[in-house]
Design a protein around this motif. Structure first.
Motif, PDB file in Angstrom:
ATOM      1  N   VAL A  70      28.442  38.859  35.675  1.00  0.00           N
ATOM      2  CA  VAL A  70      27.947  37.652  35.403  1.00  0.00           C
ATOM      3  C   VAL A  70      28.433  36.851  36.763  1.00  0.00           C
ATOM      4  O   VAL A  70      27.553  35.899  37.167  1.00  0.00           O
ATOM      5  CB  VAL A  70      28.679  36.948  34.204  1.00  0.00           C
ATOM      6  N   LEU A  71      29.480  36.912  37.119  1.00  0.00           N
ATOM      7  CA  LEU A  71      29.895  36.192  38.350  1.00  0.00           C
ATOM      8  C   LEU A  71      29.323  36.611  39.939  1.00  0.00           C
ATOM      9  O   LEU A  71      29.315  35.597  40.547  1.00  0.00           O
ATOM     10  CB  LEU A  71      31.363  35.826  38.618  1.00  0.00           C
ATOM     11  N   LYS A  72      28.856  37.625  39.861  1.00  0.00           N
ATOM     12  CA  LYS A  72      28.517  38.210  41.158  1.00  0.00           C
ATOM     13  C   LYS A  72      27.415  37.416  41.890  1.00  0.00           C
ATOM     14  O   LYS A  72      26.159  37.220  41.209  1.00  0.00           O
ATOM     15  CB  LYS A  72      27.916  39.667  41.089  1.00  0.00           C
ATOM     16  N   GLY A  73      27.818  36.890  43.285  1.00  0.00           N
ATOM     17  CA  GLY A  73      26.750  36.095  43.831  1.00  0.00           C
ATOM     18  C   GLY A  73      26.414  34.647  43.284  1.00  0.00           C
ATOM     19  O   GLY A  73      25.784  33.915  43.663  1.00  0.00           O
ATOM     20  N   ARG A  74      27.593  34.447  42.288  1.00  0.00           N
ATOM     21  CA  ARG A  74      27.495  33.085  41.608  1.00  0.00           C
ATOM     22  C   ARG A  74      28.649  32.311  42.077  1.00  0.00           C
ATOM     23  O   ARG A  74      29.510  32.573  42.641  1.00  0.00           O
ATOM     24  CB  ARG A  74      27.054  32.987  40.333  1.00  0.00           C
ATOM     25  N   LYS A  75      28.698  31.014  41.455  1.00  0.00           N
ATOM     26  CA  LYS A  75      29.738  30.035  42.048  1.00  0.00           C
ATOM     27  C   LYS A  75      30.368  29.455  40.693  1.00  0.00           C
ATOM     28  O   LYS A  75      29.352  28.954  39.626  1.00  0.00           O
ATOM     29  CB  LYS A  75      29.317  28.631  42.821  1.00  0.00           C
ATOM     30  N   VAL A  76      31.477  29.419  40.444  1.00  0.00           N
ATOM     31  CA  VAL A  76      32.203  28.668  39.315  1.00  0.00           C
ATOM     32  C   VAL A  76      31.783  27.263  39.649  1.00  0.00           C
ATOM     33  O   VAL A  76      31.956  26.736  40.733  1.00  0.00           O
ATOM     34  CB  VAL A  76      33.747  29.024  39.511  1.00  0.00           C
ATOM     35  N   HIS A  77      31.683  26.666  38.514  1.00  0.00           N
ATOM     36  CA  HIS A  77      31.103  25.219  38.386  1.00  0.00           C
ATOM     37  C   HIS A  77      32.283  24.370  38.978  1.00  0.00           C
ATOM     38  O   HIS A  77      33.294  24.675  38.939  1.00  0.00           O
ATOM     39  CB  HIS A  77      30.873  24.875  37.114  1.00  0.00           C
ATOM     40  N   PRO A  78      31.875  23.243  39.991  1.00  0.00           N
ATOM     41  CA  PRO A  78      32.729  22.479  40.528  1.00  0.00           C
ATOM     42  C   PRO A  78      33.699  21.892  39.714  1.00  0.00           C
ATOM     43  O   PRO A  78      35.033  21.705  40.205  1.00  0.00           O
ATOM     44  CB  PRO A  78      32.058  21.570  41.396  1.00  0.00           C
ATOM     45  N   ASP A  79      33.432  21.719  38.370  1.00  0.00           N
ATOM     46  CA  ASP A  79      34.488  21.020  37.466  1.00  0.00           C
ATOM     47  C   ASP A  79      35.359  22.055  36.870  1.00  0.00           C
ATOM     48  O   ASP A  79      36.092  21.439  35.745  1.00  0.00           O
ATOM     49  CB  ASP A  79      33.647  20.274  36.310  1.00  0.00           C
ATOM     50  N   VAL A  80      35.498  23.324  37.020  1.00  0.00           N
ATOM     51  CA  VAL A  80      36.107  24.084  36.237  1.00  0.00           C
ATOM     52  C   VAL A  80      36.856  25.183  37.166  1.00  0.00           C
ATOM     53  O   VAL A  80      36.859  25.367  38.169  1.00  0.00           O
ATOM     54  CB  VAL A  80      35.255  25.242  35.511  1.00  0.00           C
ATOM     55  N   ARG A  81      38.245  25.036  36.608  1.00  0.00           N
ATOM     56  CA  ARG A  81      39.033  26.032  37.168  1.00  0.00           C
ATOM     57  C   ARG A  81      38.933  27.521  36.486  1.00  0.00           C
ATOM     58  O   ARG A  81      39.144  27.490  35.163  1.00  0.00           O
ATOM     59  CB  ARG A  81      40.633  25.930  37.077  1.00  0.00           C
ATOM     60  N   CYS A  82      38.797  28.512  37.133  1.00  0.00           N
ATOM     61  CA  CYS A  82      38.478  29.991  36.870  1.00  0.00           C
ATOM     62  C   CYS A  82      39.717  30.754  37.014  1.00  0.00           C
ATOM     63  O   CYS A  82      39.950  31.125  38.333  1.00  0.00           O
ATOM     64  CB  CYS A  82      37.082  30.435  37.008  1.00  0.00           C
ATOM     65  N   ILE A  83      40.525  31.243  36.034  1.00  0.00           N
ATOM     66  CA  ILE A  83      41.731  32.054  36.127  1.00  0.00           C
ATOM     67  C   ILE A  83      41.609  33.509  35.594  1.00  0.00           C
ATOM     68  O   ILE A  83      41.387  33.198  34.532  1.00  0.00           O
ATOM     69  CB  ILE A  83      42.800  31.310  35.738  1.00  0.00           C
ATOM     70  N   ILE A  84      41.692  34.588  36.408  1.00  0.00           N
ATOM     71  CA  ILE A  84      41.458  35.857  36.237  1.00  0.00           C
ATOM     72  C   ILE A  84      42.779  36.628  36.161  1.00  0.00           C
ATOM     73  O   ILE A  84      43.336  36.664  37.233  1.00  0.00           O
ATOM     74  CB  ILE A  84      40.322  36.415  36.916  1.00  0.00           C
ATOM     75  N   ILE A  85      43.240  37.250  35.061  1.00  0.00           N
ATOM     76  CA  ILE A  85      44.468  37.702  35.102  1.00  0.00           C
ATOM     77  C   ILE A  85      44.412  39.389  34.534  1.00  0.00           C
ATOM     78  O   ILE A  85      44.391  39.537  33.367  1.00  0.00           O
ATOM     79  CB  ILE A  85      45.370  36.996  34.025  1.00  0.00           C
TER      80      ILE A  85
END
Ligand code: SF4
Lengths: 424, 165
Positions: free
Chosen positions: A314-329
């Motif tokens: 889903v994230l490939k070639g896309r950007k996390v929205h500027p208002d969101v912190r995305c944390i992957i563990i």
């Protein structure tokens, strides 16, 4: 009258030919588990028993995963206390930072649980190993202490609810969506004191990772355990990860269930649980416009390699929205390495997500992503109780990794279908 | 053994995250845990609870994590007994194992209001609401569980079992 799968495993471990629901038994344990929060209490209780050694140095697993790498001095003291105990007792399966992972992802991966085992863990999500066709259930620290000393635990033999899965799930529907759907249907106490037994031809479309995340959340319906029929996928997994002998138990044809539900996987949609209970579910088509501040992808529910792969898709070639912190563990070191080798981290970092070392961290509001007052998170974890991830006035929405990743991109709860367009 | 106290009442699905939030789990000291007991649901709890008070709640009390810190915090706060419609199973186990008396009794749990004076006879399972005179009978414990309670919790029980081995 016959026995359910759970009842058969329990009978065997109690040295009995037959048990019935409601009966109190003492069963032999194949594994006793604790973490950095529950083990310190267990060690204190163990000392009170006065036992000089544990029942079997190979059948105890201690995994400091909640507040590790230690977030403060008190947490460090707690881990030091249990590390010293593990050394003193010669416990083989003590997993230090660098080897540890989130306990319920780690134990199956290390081959410490196989089909047919009886496992107790001083952690409520110990029910995860039911995916392997084992009986496993969460207990408290005192049970852990007694288990470490005697190799036994007392159980009330549970009744069971049967879930017959049919059909084939869609591309964006995962084990997480299925279990959220079920909890939404029966409620957070819908399986109180009972086993949830999963069977049916629909199982064949579920990977082991799907099954782990479903069994993981049996406790969110109040269940004592969740357990899956053993098939080729289970056996393949057990053989690949363990040299321990396993045993396949099957429910009798005339086993009694208090209820039976048939679920057609083909009709399910990605599902989200709204605050503050896992039973407050809506399908992705019903969620409406909910802006978010944070996304967490990880935990014992959804921190496995398939979860990371779908998030990357889903994230490939896309950007996390500027208002969101995305944390992957990633849940364990092995998963971490695999994700690295597959190039998933490059996708995450390019998208603007942060990748952490394995830990429970934000799942229980420990560290690594605590929410402020009024903030909202979409998390692939399993609980959205008040204050679970931080401030009592913050909110947690539970979802699959695909929905979480799509939400990270859109800045609001979103379906992966909105983000990934196969047309181009 | 008879217990008497004022009822402090809560609703359904009181979970272990509100009984004792995870941010306080870097300690297992009962006194410190008691200071934060129920904080996210009822910030005044620690101030208002008096030794002997009885906690009354709805369905599925204690759902959520396996943290024994939850019954420990309740016990250390001075609560003498918890009465609920139903309990989550790990919480139920833990309470018995650490010696916090808990009674499953839907009628009493529904009928007792916040602030009522309540008397509980742990031997017979009889609950009396002294504020309106009504009595209720809770499910008696099975013998095996009674044995654990009589041994002052699971540790005492195991100690007895392993003595001389
Ligand atoms: S990831 Fe969350 S639910 Fe799983 S063991 Fe850790 S704190 Fe518990």
């Amino acid at each position: 009258m016959g026995m359910t799968m759970t009842q058969k495993i329990l009978a065997d471990h109690a040295g009995m030919d037959k048990v019935v629901a409601g009966q109190l038994i003492k069963a032999r344990l194949d594994m006793v588990l604790g973490n950095d929060i529950t083990t310190p209490v267990a060690v204190k209780e163990f000392r009170k028993i006065g036992a000089k050694k544990v029942f079997d140095v190979n059948k105890i697993a201690i995994v400091p995963d909640h507040f590790t790498p230690n977030k403060d001095i008190k947490s460090a003291e707690q881990v030091k206390y249990i590390r010293e105990f593990a050394r003193e007792m010669g416990i083989v399966n003590f997993f230090e930072v660098g080897q540890m992972g989130v306990e319920h992802a780690l134990l199956p991966e290390k081959g410490l649980v196989v089909p047919g085992d009886v496992v107790i863990g001083a952690d409520s999500h110990t029910c995860t190993y039911g995916a392997l066709g084992a009986f496993s259930t969460g207990v408290g620290s005192t049970d852990m202490a007694a288990g470490m000393a005697t190799g036994e635990a007392w159980f009330k033999v549970p009744e069971a609810i049967k879930f017959v899965l049919k059909g084939k799930k869609g591309k964006w529907v995962s084990g997480k969506d299925i279990i959220l759907h079920i909890i939404g249907m029966i409620g957070v106490d819908g399986a109180l004191y009972k086993s949830m037994e999963f069977s049916g031809e629909g199982l064949s479309c579920l990977s082991m990772d799907d099954r782990f995340s479903m069994a993981n959340m049996a406790i969110e319906a109040g269940g004592k355990n969740g357990i899956f029929d053993v098939d080729e996928k289970t056996i393949e997994y057990a053989k690949e990860h363990s040299t321990k002998p396993y045993k396949i138990y099957k429910a009798d044809d005339d086993a009694e269930y208090v209820e039976t539900y048939e679920i057609d996987l083909g009709t399910l949609r990605p599902t989200v649980a709204f605050p503050h209970l896992p039973e407050n579910t809506k399908t992705i088509d019903e969620v409406g416009d909910i802006k978010i501040d944070q996304v967490v992808i990880g935990s014992c529910t959804n921190g496995r390699i398939e979860d990371l792969r779908i998030a990357a898709e889903v994230l490939k070639g896309r950007k996390v929205h500027p208002d969101v912190r995305c944390i992957i563990i990633p849940a364990t070191q092995k998963i971490w390495k695999q994700a690295m080798l597959e190039g998933l981290f490059e996708i995450f970092i390019d998208a603007g997500a942060a990748v952490s070392t394995p830990t429970c961290g934000p799942c229980l509001g420990g560290h690594m992503g605590i929410l402020a007052k009024g903030e909202r998170a979409v998390a692939t974890t399993n609980r959205n109780f008040i204050g679970r991830m931080g401030h009592p006035e913050s909110e947690v929405y539970l979802a699959s990794p695909a929905v979480a990743a799509a939400s990270a991109v859109m800045g609001k709860i979103a379906s992966p279908e909105e983000v990934v367009d196969y047309g181009d | 053994m008879e217990i008497r106290g004022k009822a402090i009442k809560y609703g359904d699905n009181v979970d272990t995250d509100v009984i004792i939030p995870a941010r306080y789990l870097n300690t297992s000291d009962p006194v410190e845990l008691a200071r934060h007991c129920m904080e996210d649901l009822d910030p005044d709890f620690a101030k208002k609870v008096r030794p002997g008070d009885i906690m009354v709640a709805g369905k599925n009390f204690g759902c959520g994590s396996s943290r024994e810190h939850a019954p420990i915090a309740i016990k250390a706060s001075g609560i003498s007994c918890v009465i609920a419609e139903t309990f989550a199973r790990i919480f139920y186990r833990n309470s018995i194992n650490i010696g916090l008396p808990i009674l499953e009794c839907p009628e009493a749990a529904k009928d007792i209001s916040d602030g009522d004076e309540v008397a509980v006879d742990l031997g017979t399972g009889k609950i009396t609401n002294l504020s309106n005179g009504r009595t209720y009978v809770s499910m008696p414990f099975p013998d095996f569980i009674k044995e654990i309670i009589e041994s002052d919790g699971l540790i005492g029980y195991v100690k007895k079992q392993t003595a001389g081995k």
